[in-house]
Design an enzyme around this catalytic site. Sequence first.
Site, PDB file in Angstrom:
ATOM      1  CD  GLU A 260       5.707  10.118  11.413  1.00 19.27           C
ATOM      2  OE1 GLU A 260       4.788   9.257  11.391  1.00 19.27           O
ATOM      3  OE2 GLU A 260       6.812   9.946  10.865  1.00 19.27           O
ATOM      4  CD  GLU A 314       4.307  11.206   1.644  1.00 16.73           C
ATOM      5  OE1 GLU A 314       5.485  10.913   1.335  1.00 16.73           O
ATOM      6  OE2 GLU A 314       3.921  11.316   2.826  1.00 16.73           O
ATOM      7  CE  LYS A 317       4.568   6.602   3.581  1.00 13.83           C
ATOM      8  NZ  LYS A 317       4.359   7.088   4.963  1.00 13.83           N
ATOM      9  CD  GLU A 323       1.746   3.733   6.015  1.00 18.90           C
ATOM     10  OE1 GLU A 323       2.529   4.653   5.706  1.00 18.90           O
ATOM     11  OE2 GLU A 323       1.531   3.405   7.196  1.00 18.90           O
TER      12      GLU A 323
END
Length: 385
Positions: A260, A314, A317, A323
């Site tokens: 990541e 997203e 999250k 995030e």
Amino acid sequence: MIGDLFRFVAAVLTVNASTWTYGVNYGRIADNIPKPESVVTLLKAAKIKNVRIYDADHGVLKAFKNSGIEMIVGLGNEYLKDISVSEDHAISWVKENVQAFLPATQIRGIAVGNEVLGSTDVELWEVLLGAVKNVYNALSGLNLTNVVQVSSPHSEAVFGISYPPSSCVFKEALTPYMKPLLQFFSQINSPFYVNAYPFLAYMSDPEHIDINYALFQSNSGIYDAKTKLHYDNMFYAQIDAAYAALETAGFPKMEVIVSETGWASRGDANEAGATVKNARTYNHNLRKLLAKKKGTPLRPKIVVKAYVFALFNENLKPGPTSERNFGLFKADGSISYDIGFTGLVPSSAVSSLLSLKDLGAEGCFRSYSLLLTISAAILLLNLTW
């Protein structure tokens, strides 16, 4: 004759295939992102051929069938205890979530857990190795170890001192768990996966870290006196820190792959650097860097490979605003910012020019040559028929 021709085309494709360097993490903690079938279309348009998902969702695996996209699936932390104590459960999981979709869905890896040893859950530390071994043994029993690799991504929290890069070591408290895990990965020839985020490092100390150093922009960099190496970007320094820790632990030949990395395009007031401009700069420069297919200062002959986090913003999250804002694409499939991708729309001349400018004319020439070769083969096939 026809069989020979197809074998020829396959050989051409194999010869022209190059080591991948750029992948993406396809997270799905959202209720508004495109369906997996549309995601395949998006990835093909972006010419992204390597994807990591955090589970083994059957809908996703079916959608990626015959797509040509290679995948790493995830075995979540919640399954580790059960898998570690039951070989039968490991075999069942592999059969149901991996073997059943091969070879049409190109599953190339299983990430057993995520950031386990960087967490505070000691019970998970204790079962990680057992889970990894049982998953590998399940693959072995099914004759899949030459197709599917076993790994376990780590966060930067597994390291103690990491500056300068050559001083990096694993935290002493983790040694009883990390060393046996590395020993096993060394035996089965698996790489060390690390989640490397210059964004998080910068955000933790914006007063003392040059943001240009974090964003691959012009800066004075740092000098590692022990290795006499100079670093002009933090990404390489983080990777070489992992290499240094591995070498100190006794595993100097193990490859490091970045599972990541990314930059948030939006954040809370206390999340320094989380802007669209910085996210675009980081991901644009990262893409150019990876396209060069080069190594780091400490390991110049090992081509850097990385999965970018993440494909989409997203919205479900938990945690700080950042995030939910790491996506290269927005929930509707449009780009979050321009780094050469077009989103869920037809490719345009503009994106082609961007790709040529950013990734170099040489790659385009190779693609053109390959296209001519395949076209010639198809023409010959038509004549044969």
